[in-house]
Structure formats: C-alpha cells, structure tokens
Design an enzyme around this catalytic site. Structure first.
Site, PDB file in Angstrom:
ATOM      1  CB  CYS A 164     -43.149  57.120 -41.171  1.00  0.00           C
ATOM      2  SG  CYS A 164     -43.734  55.370 -41.145  1.00  0.00           S
ATOM      3  CD  GLN A 224     -34.193  41.240 -38.960  1.00  0.00           C
ATOM      4  OE1 GLN A 224     -34.745  42.462 -39.065  1.00  0.00           O
ATOM      5  NE2 GLN A 224     -32.921  41.184 -38.595  1.00  0.00           N
ATOM      6  CE1 TYR A 270     -26.592  38.401 -27.034  1.00  0.00           C
ATOM      7  CE2 TYR A 270     -24.555  38.251 -28.784  1.00  0.00           C
ATOM      8  CZ  TYR A 270     -25.341  38.447 -27.377  1.00  0.00           C
ATOM      9  OH  TYR A 270     -24.459  39.089 -26.290  1.00  0.00           O
ATOM     10  CD  GLU A 314     -32.533  34.265 -28.365  1.00  0.00           C
ATOM     11  OE1 GLU A 314     -33.120  34.934 -27.517  1.00  0.00           O
ATOM     12  OE2 GLU A 314     -31.731  34.919 -29.402  1.00  0.00           O
ATOM     13  CG  ASP A 355     -28.450  40.000 -35.566  1.00  0.00           C
ATOM     14  OD1 ASP A 355     -28.612  41.037 -35.194  1.00  0.00           O
ATOM     15  OD2 ASP A 355     -29.652  39.270 -36.251  1.00  0.00           O
ATOM     16  CB  CYS A 378     -30.917  46.911 -34.876  1.00  0.00           C
ATOM     17  SG  CYS A 378     -30.669  46.237 -33.194  1.00  0.00           S
TER      18      CYS A 378
END
Length: 471
Positions: free
Chosen positions: A87, A303, A332, A353, A402, A429
């Site tokens: 983090c 996710q 994807y 996929e 994605d 992402c």
C-alpha cells in the site's frame, strides 16, 4: 570493459517533491534539471535526496532527510507501511490519491495516445478505503524478514516462522503480518490462528531458497454473499499433519464454506497447473451482482474489490448504450462477468477468452443465471478473433474489451479496425497501454467518454473506461 553507469552517487539538498508519477513514485527536480524519482516521499515534502541510479534523463533515489512535511500527508493505518510495499500511498490523503490517479490517466491518454479528450468525468472513488479486497494470498517462511533493529539487537529473536507477504523485490523474504488492513475479518483471525497452531504442532514452514518444509501458502477469499474460501498449499504430502491442520481450520472456523488444499512440490507456488482438492464444504464460493450469481473456484479470476467491480461494470454497460437489438463482442471475457452483466440489454453477447478454465466457468455461470443469449469461446485472442470468427458469429454493433495490463495485441487492434463496430468500450487496468491502443484506433474512432475508477485505494493502481465512437 563495460561502462559503469552508477559509479557516482549524488546527494541533493532541500528538493521540493512536486508530483506523483508512474508506479507510485513521486517526482522532484534536481538542480541540473533532471527528474528525480523517489519511493518514500509525498508531493509537497521538502527533502534531502540520496541517489542510487543515474540515467540520461533522470535519477532514482530516496529521501533521507525531511525539512518540511507535505500537508497532503496522513498517518498510515498499517504498522508495516514502508516495509510491506503493498500500500505505497497509505501516507497520502485519499482525496490526493484520487487526484494523482486521474492526472496519470489524462497524462497517459494525451501524451502517449495523442488523442483529443472530452471533459474527463471525475474519478470514481471507493467507499471503502480499507478492508476492500475479497482475495488475499499469504506465504509461509521458516526465516522471517528481520528489521535492522532486530538484526543489531542482542536479544533472542525466538521463533523465526512467518505467515505474510513477500518483501518487494525479494522472492525468498517474507514479512510476518499480524494485522493486514486490506481484507475484512475473519481473514486476520484465520491467518494468525493457523500460524499459531502450526508452530504449536511443529508443522514445518517452507524455506523457498532450499525448497524444504511443509506449509507453503494460504489463500483466503471472501464474498459479498458471506461465503469464505480457504486454500492451504502444502509442499509435500503428509496425510497425518495435513489432516491435523485442516481439521483444526474446519472446527475452529465453521463459517468457512470452502476448505481446499493443494500438494505442490514444484519450483514455484502457482496453483493454476495443480489439482485442487476440496477437503470440506464446496469447491467454490458465490459472488452476487444485480441478482446474478457467479460461481468462483480457487483458480477463477474475479475483480478483487467487489463493490467497485459493480460500479465498473455499470459504467461499462452505460457506455455501451444498449437498447436490446445489438450484437456485442466481449473480448478478454475472463469468467464472463461483464458479458452476463450486459446481456439483459443486448440481443446477443459473444465472449472470447484464452484461458480454458475461465470459459468453462463462464458457461457454468450463464447456465446458473438462466442467461441464454451469451456464447463463450476459448482461444488466443490474436488467433481466434479473425475474419472466419466474424463470418461465423456476425458483425458486432458494440465491442467491449478488457485486456490484461499489456493491452491488446496489434493484430487484435487491426481486426477491430477491420470490423469497424459503431462503438468500442475499452476497460483498462493500465492507462499507458490503453493509450497506445487508442493511438492505433484514432483515425477511425473518437474518444467520447473517459471515466477513471479507483479499484485499489492506498495504491497507485487505477482502472479506466473509455468509450470510442466511430468517426
């Protein structure tokens, strides 16, 4: 003889940290005008810097003295901040984290993609800034990471066993964790109880360097439905010791709905090529979203921030602007979560996929949810997504894509240009590779909407959704 680039280290005094950049590093400017990347400062700090790497256009270093602390700073919640590495922005106020994440998205799309942007919708923050992850993986070690103070101490360090996280960049060093702020209870209680029981019963913790020991890793998955999955990975089979531990977990934590194990004696601890054995309960858990149920097994991708995933999928569906007549391609597709989420507003959805297990799960979930207007196909995207595929399945009106962090293969981008769907919704992402792909699509498509989404508070990672409409 090779030239040594790092032979001279430079120290700089009283540099102002002016920005946050890629991979969570912050930025200062050296007196010679070069950028200095720092891992341990916050924008607004004034610091002395020791560099350890010099390149043509920049230095890498660390802050060794703080003259002024930024007003953007907050006190980290976690005792392991700065050592764990998980983090990296925990010392920066959340509103500032969101600012720099959105700034990175805009910079990447404009500087790498060179695309004209509409007004970017403000980043969607996460309601939960801690305890938001539904999946955590912990490693056992018989030689835990020691702090400098412990190394210099004359005290008996006692038991060296650890159950926690890898030290960044050190594959064989594990930081022992008492409390992690990323996954809600009973995650911490399960981990600490398993560690204590293993120590009391002389169960060997793994030694990565020597490839010896018994206990290797533990994964904990939780879901919004209240299900809990625990998977223990053993390095070798020892039926008596294995059942001793698994029986303890089952009896101590009856709320666990899926207790699994793996025997893995190979060189790495990935389970994707291993047989997963169900010891108690079911071999899966369920996640739920708008009445849809998703069956998740040990190898499934889902996710890791369930609440934000729901918001991300709603944005994706809204950007697609479906009215019920469209043929949608979902590239994807993973386990088909987005495909099934948008299916009720489409005529038909076709998901593609490369991972066979994911497609099996996608088909099972579609059947579970009584969704009949989705089809799923497995194959390497750049190979299966060809002219014959389009001929067989039809010309899509909307494409949702994605891809992984590397973005789309250039052949996939070329095929998107070839089929020329009216809309492309691009979920990413990694806005840097997204920007690269947008540049390739720019002659045919215009970016009409941009929505960053924060899936991972306290980190520098950010998702971004872009709507492309045919010019």
């Amino acid at each position: 003889m090779p030239r040594r680039r790092n032979s001279k280290r430079k120290n700089f005094e009283q540099l102002e940290v002016i920005d946050a950049g890629a991979k969570g590093k912050t930025i200062a400017k050296a007196p010679d005008g070069k950028v200095v990347f720092l891992p341990n400062a916050v924008p607004g700090d004034i610091v002395d810097v020791q560099t350890f790497k010099k390149r043509k256009a920049y230095y890498e270093g660390k802050a060794i003295n703080f003259h002024k602390l930024s007003d953007k700073r907050v006190t980290p919640e976690c005792n392991y901040f700065g050592t764990c590495g998980g983090c990296k922005w925990q010392d920066m106020g959340y509103e500032h984290q969101l600012y720099y994440k959105q700034k990175e998205v805009v910079n990447n799309l404009t500087r790498i993609g060179h695309v004209d942007l509409p007004e970017v919708t403000p980043i969607l923050g996460s309601k939960k800034q801690y305890f938001y992850r539904n999946k955590m993986e912990f490693s056992f070690s018989d030689s835990r990471w020691l702090t400098e103070a412990e190394i210099k101490s004359d005290k008996d360090l006692g038991n060296r066993n650890a159950l926690g996280f890898h030290i960044p960049g050190m594959w064989d060093k594990i930081l022992d964790i008492d409390k992690c702020h990323l996954q809600r209870d009973p995650s911490n209680t399960i981990r600490n109880s398993v560690k204590q029981f293993a120590i009391e019963n002389d169960l060997e913790f793994f030694n990565t360097r020597n490839q010896t020991g018994f206990l290797r890793t533990m994964m904990i998955r939780t879901s919004s439905t209240g299900d809990i999955m625990v998977l223990v990975q053993f390095y070798k089979e020892d039926k008596e010791k294995r059942e001793l531990l698994l029986n303890f977990i089952s009896e101590e934590f009856p709320e666990i709905t899926s207790l699994l194990y793996v025997i893995n004696g190979k060189g790495n601890d990935t389970i994707y090529d291993q047989d997963v054995v169900c010891y108690a309960g079911q071999d899966h858990i369920f996640e739920e979203m708008e009445g849809l149920k998703f069956k998740i097994n040990a190898k499934s991708f889902y996710q890791t921030n369930s609440e934000q995933a729901y918001k991300l999928y709603k944005i994706t569906r809204d950007f697609a602007g479906l009215n019920g007549d469209e043929l949608v391609y979902d590239l994807y597709t993973g386990t088909g979560t987005i495909a099934q989420f948008v299916a009720k507003k489409a005529k038909k959805v076709v998901g593609v996929e490369s991972v066979p297990d994911a497609i099996i799960a996608a088909k099972e979930n579609a059947q579970l949810n009584n969704i009949n207007n989705v089809e799923f196909y497995v194959g390497d995207m750049k190979q299966v997504f060809n002219d014959a595929f389009i001929t067989t399945h039809g010309q899509p009106d909307v494409v949702i894509t994605d891809p992984p962090r590397d973005g789309m293969h250039k052949d996939v981008v070329a095929q998107l240009l070839n089929i020329a769907a009216k809309k492309i919704v691009y979920v990413s992402c990694n806005s840097a590779t997204q920007a690269r792909d947008l540049a390739l699509l720019n002659d045919m498509y215009k970016v009409t909407k941009v929505q960053p989404v924060d899936m991972f508070p306290q980190t520098f990672h950010v998702e971004n959704v872009v709507l492309l409409e045919k010019r």
